[in-house]
Design a protein around this motif. Structure first.
Motif, PDB file in Angstrom:
ATOM      1  N   PRO A 102       0.827  -1.205   0.000  1.00  0.00           N
ATOM      2  CA  PRO A 102       0.000   0.000   0.000  1.00  0.00           C
ATOM      3  C   PRO A 102       0.858   1.250   0.000  1.00  0.00           C
ATOM      4  N   LEU A 103       0.293   2.317  -0.542  1.00  0.00           N
ATOM      5  CA  LEU A 103       0.978   3.603  -0.550  1.00  0.00           C
ATOM      6  C   LEU A 103       0.909   4.235   0.828  1.00  0.00           C
ATOM      7  N   ASN A 104       1.923   5.013   1.152  1.00  0.00           N
ATOM      8  CA  ASN A 104       2.001   5.655   2.460  1.00  0.00           C
ATOM      9  C   ASN A 104       1.179   6.946   2.428  1.00  0.00           C
ATOM     10  N   VAL A 105      -0.006   6.928   3.022  1.00  0.00           N
ATOM     11  CA  VAL A 105      -0.903   8.084   3.038  1.00  0.00           C
ATOM     12  C   VAL A 105      -0.593   8.918   4.274  1.00  0.00           C
ATOM     13  N   LEU A 106      -0.190  10.162   4.098  1.00  0.00           N
ATOM     14  CA  LEU A 106       0.170  11.038   5.211  1.00  0.00           C
ATOM     15  C   LEU A 106      -1.034  11.710   5.835  1.00  0.00           C
ATOM     16  N   GLY A 107      -2.134  11.826   5.124  1.00  0.00           N
ATOM     17  CA  GLY A 107      -3.317  12.472   5.664  1.00  0.00           C
ATOM     18  C   GLY A 107      -4.234  12.930   4.550  1.00  0.00           C
ATOM     19  N   SER A 108      -5.248  13.708   4.934  1.00  0.00           N
ATOM     20  CA  SER A 108      -6.220  14.190   3.956  1.00  0.00           C
ATOM     21  C   SER A 108      -6.730  15.566   4.375  1.00  0.00           C
ATOM     22  N   PHE A 109      -7.400  16.229   3.461  1.00  0.00           N
ATOM     23  CA  PHE A 109      -8.021  17.524   3.741  1.00  0.00           C
ATOM     24  C   PHE A 109      -9.123  17.760   2.712  1.00  0.00           C
ATOM     25  N   GLU A 110      -9.996  18.687   3.023  1.00  0.00           N
ATOM     26  CA  GLU A 110     -11.062  19.072   2.112  1.00  0.00           C
ATOM     27  C   GLU A 110     -10.854  20.521   1.677  1.00  0.00           C
ATOM     28  N   THR A 111     -11.179  20.812   0.435  1.00  0.00           N
ATOM     29  CA  THR A 111     -11.021  22.161  -0.086  1.00  0.00           C
ATOM     30  C   THR A 111     -11.862  22.324  -1.338  1.00  0.00           C
ATOM     31  N   ASN A 112     -11.923  23.536  -1.808  1.00  0.00           N
ATOM     32  CA  ASN A 112     -12.659  23.825  -3.045  1.00  0.00           C
ATOM     33  C   ASN A 112     -11.709  23.729  -4.229  1.00  0.00           C
ATOM     34  N   ILE A 113     -12.119  23.026  -5.262  1.00  0.00           N
ATOM     35  CA  ILE A 113     -11.319  22.912  -6.482  1.00  0.00           C
ATOM     36  C   ILE A 113     -12.089  23.529  -7.635  1.00  0.00           C
ATOM     37  N   ILE A 114     -11.395  24.348  -8.432  1.00  0.00           N
ATOM     38  CA  ILE A 114     -12.024  25.068  -9.545  1.00  0.00           C
ATOM     39  C   ILE A 114     -11.268  24.750 -10.828  1.00  0.00           C
ATOM     40  N   ILE A 115     -12.026  24.409 -11.877  1.00  0.00           N
ATOM     41  CA  ILE A 115     -11.473  24.249 -13.222  1.00  0.00           C
ATOM     42  C   ILE A 115     -12.338  25.069 -14.158  1.00  0.00           C
ATOM     43  N   GLY A 116     -11.768  26.119 -14.722  1.00  0.00           N
ATOM     44  CA  GLY A 116     -12.557  27.000 -15.585  1.00  0.00           C
ATOM     45  C   GLY A 116     -13.636  27.701 -14.791  1.00  0.00           C
ATOM     46  N   SER A 117     -14.883  27.511 -15.178  1.00  0.00           N
ATOM     47  CA  SER A 117     -16.010  28.132 -14.484  1.00  0.00           C
ATOM     48  C   SER A 117     -16.698  27.166 -13.512  1.00  0.00           C
ATOM     49  N   GLU A 118     -16.183  25.935 -13.424  1.00  0.00           N
ATOM     50  CA  GLU A 118     -16.790  24.927 -12.566  1.00  0.00           C
ATOM     51  C   GLU A 118     -16.023  24.820 -11.247  1.00  0.00           C
ATOM     52  N   GLY A 119     -16.771  24.697 -10.112  1.00  0.00           N
ATOM     53  CA  GLY A 119     -16.159  24.533  -8.807  1.00  0.00           C
ATOM     54  C   GLY A 119     -16.841  23.418  -8.027  1.00  0.00           C
ATOM     55  N   HIS A 120     -16.101  22.815  -7.104  1.00  0.00           N
ATOM     56  CA  HIS A 120     -16.662  21.684  -6.354  1.00  0.00           C
ATOM     57  C   HIS A 120     -15.827  21.459  -5.099  1.00  0.00           C
ATOM     58  N   GLU A 121     -16.486  21.076  -4.004  1.00  0.00           N
ATOM     59  CA  GLU A 121     -15.791  20.693  -2.779  1.00  0.00           C
ATOM     60  C   GLU A 121     -15.327  19.243  -2.913  1.00  0.00           C
ATOM     61  N   ALA A 122     -14.052  19.020  -2.637  1.00  0.00           N
ATOM     62  CA  ALA A 122     -13.496  17.672  -2.822  1.00  0.00           C
ATOM     63  C   ALA A 122     -12.505  17.354  -1.714  1.00  0.00           C
ATOM     64  N   THR A 123     -12.253  16.050  -1.540  1.00  0.00           N
ATOM     65  CA  THR A 123     -11.279  15.572  -0.566  1.00  0.00           C
ATOM     66  C   THR A 123     -10.008  15.156  -1.294  1.00  0.00           C
ATOM     67  N   PHE A 124      -8.861  15.521  -0.740  1.00  0.00           N
ATOM     68  CA  PHE A 124      -7.568  15.175  -1.319  1.00  0.00           C
ATOM     69  C   PHE A 124      -6.761  14.369  -0.309  1.00  0.00           C
ATOM     70  N   TYR A 125      -6.055  13.362  -0.815  1.00  0.00           N
ATOM     71  CA  TYR A 125      -5.209  12.529   0.008  1.00  0.00           C
ATOM     72  C   TYR A 125      -3.755  12.782  -0.376  1.00  0.00           C
ATOM     73  N   VAL A 126      -2.902  12.893   0.644  1.00  0.00           N
ATOM     74  CA  VAL A 126      -1.485  13.198   0.435  1.00  0.00           C
ATOM     75  C   VAL A 126      -0.673  11.917   0.533  1.00  0.00           C
ATOM     76  N   ILE A 127       0.091  11.624  -0.536  1.00  0.00           N
ATOM     77  CA  ILE A 127       0.876  10.394  -0.612  1.00  0.00           C
ATOM     78  C   ILE A 127       2.355  10.730  -0.457  1.00  0.00           C
ATOM     79  N   LYS A 128       3.016  10.047   0.440  1.00  0.00           N
ATOM     80  CA  LYS A 128       4.442  10.249   0.621  1.00  0.00           C
ATOM     81  C   LYS A 128       5.211   9.661  -0.566  1.00  0.00           C
ATOM     82  N   ASP A 129       6.183  10.449  -1.065  1.00  0.00           N
ATOM     83  CA  ASP A 129       7.018  10.034  -2.206  1.00  0.00           C
ATOM     84  C   ASP A 129       6.171   9.692  -3.427  1.00  0.00           C
ATOM     85  N   GLY A 130       5.031  10.387  -3.599  1.00  0.00           N
ATOM     86  CA  GLY A 130       4.210  10.162  -4.789  1.00  0.00           C
ATOM     87  C   GLY A 130       4.881  10.703  -6.039  1.00  0.00           C
ATOM     88  N   THR A 131       4.434  10.206  -7.174  1.00  0.00           N
ATOM     89  CA  THR A 131       5.060  10.614  -8.441  1.00  0.00           C
ATOM     90  C   THR A 131       4.205  11.583  -9.246  1.00  0.00           C
TER      91      THR A 131
END
Length: 388
Positions: free
Chosen positions: A323-352
């Motif tokens: 398994p990948l080493n997950v350091l933690g998570s957080f929630e934030t707003n992500i925007i692409i162009g005119s679209e926005g959405h609340e999403a959860t992100f996971y932080v991976i140690k030594d990710g590529t």
């Protein structure tokens, strides 16, 4: 020998402001006429110029009243004003400009050439000539200025002719190649903008640190640093998981598999107000970022909520048993162009790579999933070891 034509008498009518200068010009012309006709005595002058006796008397020196009469009619203040208005017009040669200055300066009765030199310095079109005059300083003379001006104009003509001949010899073909090269590199190599070049002092990526290589001066999406040259720095990370957490991950029944290809086709996103390029991963349900990207977000004061130092999710790359080493998570707003959405992100140690999961990509309308398959041939999908 052919007889010279009779010289025209002086016309006293006309502009009152120019009568003085016209008188001086007429008087000079009459002197030249009498000299050409070989009339040297006052008696001959009076007899030969009966049609304009006033001129002959003045020239003979016996009656200077006409000089006294016409001289006050000439305004030297006005003539000097006209002199200061003279400038070298665009495309005009220097010698023509100098002739105009000399003609007008003769009406101003300047005591020396200093006013002429000052007017040339101020009103000539050549910056190089002005530089030469200033370099000469107090040793400058009209003769030196003429030599410098003629030299500069000759060099300018030679350069123009050289460029014309070079174009005729086919150098313009090289120009076409250069133009094509400029077109391919019309965007900024630091941030990717097409509105400026890489040397623009206002480029937003100039002072930014690349989260891929660790060097300052460009965004990750424009990174060209080779792997062996990337910095190995201790970037602040989220706290590591405890052994109990890792055991919990290994015994979890739900595993999220991650699949991505090594490509550069990314989409620019605003994660909590910070620009980050993400690769759309239709094979992953979750949004994944590397520990380097997380450090980049914190450095730029990312806006997040519900930060967690541990998580129940287990992530595993396809084809891997660890398994990948997950350091933690957080929630934030992500925007692409005119679209926005609340999403959860996971932080991976030594990710590529930073990945945008399928569910978030669909909600932001950058991924569309359609099923229009009627039949499937045998073994349509790739096989991975120990995975059904």
């Amino acid at each position: 020998m052919a007889q010279l034509q009779t010289f025209e008498p002086f016309d006293c009518e006309g502009d009152i402001h120019s009568v003085g200068s016209r008188w001086v010009k007429w008087k000079r012309g009459l002197q030249i006429y009498l000299l050409a006709a070989n009339i040297d005595s006052a008696v001959k002058k009076k007899g030969h110029t009966a049609a304009h006796r006033q001129g002959s008397r003045c020239l003979s020196g016996s009656n200077p009243k006409l000089d006294e009469y016409f001289a006050p009619k000439q305004s030297f203040v006005y003539e000097r004003h006209l002199f200061r208005l003279l400038k070298q017009e665009e495309g005009a040669k220097f010698d023509k400009f100098l002739i105009k200055l000399r003609n007008q300066s003769s009406k101003c009765q300047f005591p020396d050439d200093n006013n002429l030199i000052d007017q040339i310095t101020e009103k000539c079109r050549s910056v190089e000539l002005r530089k030469k005059i200033l370099m000469l300083g107090d040793t400058v003379t009209i003769e030196k200025i003429i030599v410098e001006a003629n030299t500069l104009e000759m060099v300018e003509r030679q350069l123009h002719e050289y460029q014309r001949l070079a174009q005729n010899l086919g150098v313009n073909k090289i120009d076409i190649k250069v133009n094509k090269f400029d077109k391919l590199n019309s965007e900024c190599t630091r941030c990717g903008s097409k509105r400026h070049k890489a040397d623009n002092t206002n480029c937003p990526a100039k002072e930014k640190t690349c989260i891929k290589c660790g060097f300052k001066g460009h965004f990750q999406k424009k990174c060209r640093t080779r792997a062996q040259k990337r910095k190995k720095e201790n970037i602040p990370k989220m706290p590591a998981k405890s052994e109990s957490d890792l055991k919990k991950f290994k015994t979890s029944t739900e595993i999220d598999y991650i699949f991505h290809k090594d490509a550069d086709d990314t989409v620019n996103c605003l994660i909590g107000g910070v620009e980050v390029p993400l690769l759309i991963d239709s094979g992953s349900k979750c949004n994944i970022i590397t520990d380097k990207t997380w450090s980049h977000l914190k450095t730029h004061a990312v806006h997040i909520t519900n930060q967690q130092k541990s998580t129940d999710r287990v992530f595993m790359a396809y084809g891997s048993t660890n398994p990948l080493n997950v350091l933690g998570s957080f929630e934030t707003n992500i925007i692409i162009g005119s679209e926005g959405h609340e999403a959860t992100f996971y932080v991976i140690k030594d990710g590529t790579r930073d990945l945008l999961g399928k569910e978030t990509a669909i909600k932001l309308k950058v991924l569309k999933m359609e099923v229009s398959v009627n039949s499937i041939s045998e073994d349509p999908f790739p096989k991975f070891k120990d995975i059904q």
